[in-house]
Design a protein around this motif. Structure first.
Motif, PDB file in Angstrom:
ATOM      1  N   MET A   6       0.847  -1.186   0.000  1.00 21.61           N
ATOM      2  CA  MET A   6       0.000   0.000   0.000  1.00 21.61           C
ATOM      3  C   MET A   6       0.885   1.239   0.000  1.00 21.61           C
ATOM      4  SD  MET A   6      -2.924  -1.508   0.082  1.00 21.61           S
ATOM      5  CE  MET A   6      -4.152  -0.294   0.451  1.00 21.61           C
ATOM      6  N   VAL A   7       0.398   2.322  -0.596  1.00 23.57           N
ATOM      7  CA  VAL A   7       1.137   3.574  -0.670  1.00 23.57           C
ATOM      8  C   VAL A   7       0.275   4.672  -0.066  1.00 23.57           C
ATOM      9  CG1 VAL A   7       2.200   5.240  -2.224  1.00 23.57           C
ATOM     10  CG2 VAL A   7       2.302   2.822  -2.769  1.00 23.57           C
ATOM     11  N   ASP A   8       0.868   5.482   0.806  1.00 25.63           N
ATOM     12  CA  ASP A   8       0.154   6.616   1.389  1.00 25.63           C
ATOM     13  C   ASP A   8       0.254   7.796   0.419  1.00 25.63           C
ATOM     14  OD1 ASP A   8      -1.027   8.548   2.911  1.00 25.63           O
ATOM     15  OD2 ASP A   8       0.608   8.692   4.360  1.00 25.63           O
ATOM     16  N   LEU A   9      -0.860   8.171  -0.174  1.00 27.38           N
ATOM     17  CA  LEU A   9      -0.879   9.248  -1.157  1.00 27.38           C
ATOM     18  C   LEU A   9      -1.379  10.571  -0.589  1.00 27.38           C
ATOM     19  CD1 LEU A   9      -2.280   7.291  -4.215  1.00 27.38           C
ATOM     20  CD2 LEU A   9       0.080   7.866  -3.716  1.00 27.38           C
ATOM     21  N   SER A  10      -1.571  10.650   0.712  1.00 26.08           N
ATOM     22  CA  SER A  10      -2.150  11.858   1.311  1.00 26.08           C
ATOM     23  C   SER A  10      -1.302  13.097   1.036  1.00 26.08           C
ATOM     24  CB  SER A  10      -2.369  11.669   2.802  1.00 26.08           C
ATOM     25  OG  SER A  10      -1.163  11.327   3.444  1.00 26.08           O
ATOM     26  N   GLN A  11       0.022  12.968   1.072  1.00 24.53           N
ATOM     27  CA  GLN A  11       0.887  14.119   0.794  1.00 24.53           C
ATOM     28  C   GLN A  11       0.754  14.546  -0.666  1.00 24.53           C
ATOM     29  OE1 GLN A  11       5.022  13.546   1.646  1.00 24.53           O
ATOM     30  NE2 GLN A  11       5.544  15.665   1.265  1.00 24.53           N
ATOM     31  N   ARG A  12       0.683  13.598  -1.581  1.00 22.36           N
ATOM     32  CA  ARG A  12       0.519  13.914  -3.001  1.00 22.36           C
ATOM     33  C   ARG A  12      -0.822  14.592  -3.259  1.00 22.36           C
ATOM     34  NH1 ARG A  12       5.285  13.882  -5.635  1.00 22.36           N
ATOM     35  NH2 ARG A  12       6.371  11.946  -5.251  1.00 22.36           N
ATOM     36  N   LEU A  13      -1.880  14.124  -2.594  1.00 25.52           N
ATOM     37  CA  LEU A  13      -3.187  14.741  -2.769  1.00 25.52           C
ATOM     38  C   LEU A  13      -3.175  16.186  -2.285  1.00 25.52           C
ATOM     39  CD1 LEU A  13      -5.612  11.843  -1.778  1.00 25.52           C
ATOM     40  CD2 LEU A  13      -5.170  12.766  -4.058  1.00 25.52           C
ATOM     41  N   GLU A  14      -2.421  16.453  -1.230  1.00 25.35           N
ATOM     42  CA  GLU A  14      -2.304  17.831  -0.739  1.00 25.35           C
ATOM     43  C   GLU A  14      -1.598  18.713  -1.778  1.00 25.35           C
ATOM     44  OE1 GLU A  14      -3.267  20.838   1.592  1.00 25.35           O
ATOM     45  OE2 GLU A  14      -3.870  18.782   1.981  1.00 25.35           O
ATOM     46  N   GLU A  15      -0.598  18.166  -2.468  1.00 19.92           N
ATOM     47  CA  GLU A  15       0.087  18.903  -3.538  1.00 19.92           C
ATOM     48  C   GLU A  15      -0.876  19.203  -4.685  1.00 19.92           C
ATOM     49  OE1 GLU A  15       3.637  16.865  -4.793  1.00 19.92           O
ATOM     50  OE2 GLU A  15       4.280  16.568  -2.732  1.00 19.92           O
TER      51      GLU A  15
END
Length: 70
Positions: free
Chosen positions: A18-27
């Motif tokens: 699994m990959v945490d994409l929360s930081q990318r979504l914030e970008e």
């Protein structure tokens, strides 16, 4: 059983990486905000032989990101 990469079906943490994409979504939210838009679009190309195409809507605050996978 060791974990595998799953790109064509629903992912389950006990079986798949699994990959945490929360930081990318914030970008992405910052980019959409900078353009003063309420909706952003993301076009993803999947070159897998067994690809799963489709449309996904992601809410980020009051903004919406629409991802289309082809």
């Amino acid at each position: 059983m060791s974990k595998i990469f799953n790109t064509i079906a629903a992912r389950m943490p006990e079986y798949h990486y699994m990959v945490d994409l929360s930081q990318r979504l914030e970008e992405v939210k910052k980019m959409v905000d900078a353009c003063h838009l309420d909706r952003g679009y993301l076009l993803s190309y999947n070159f897998n032989k067994n690809k799963k195409t489709g449309l996904c809507r992601i809410q980020i605050g009051r903004r919406e990101l629409v991802e289309v996978v082809v």
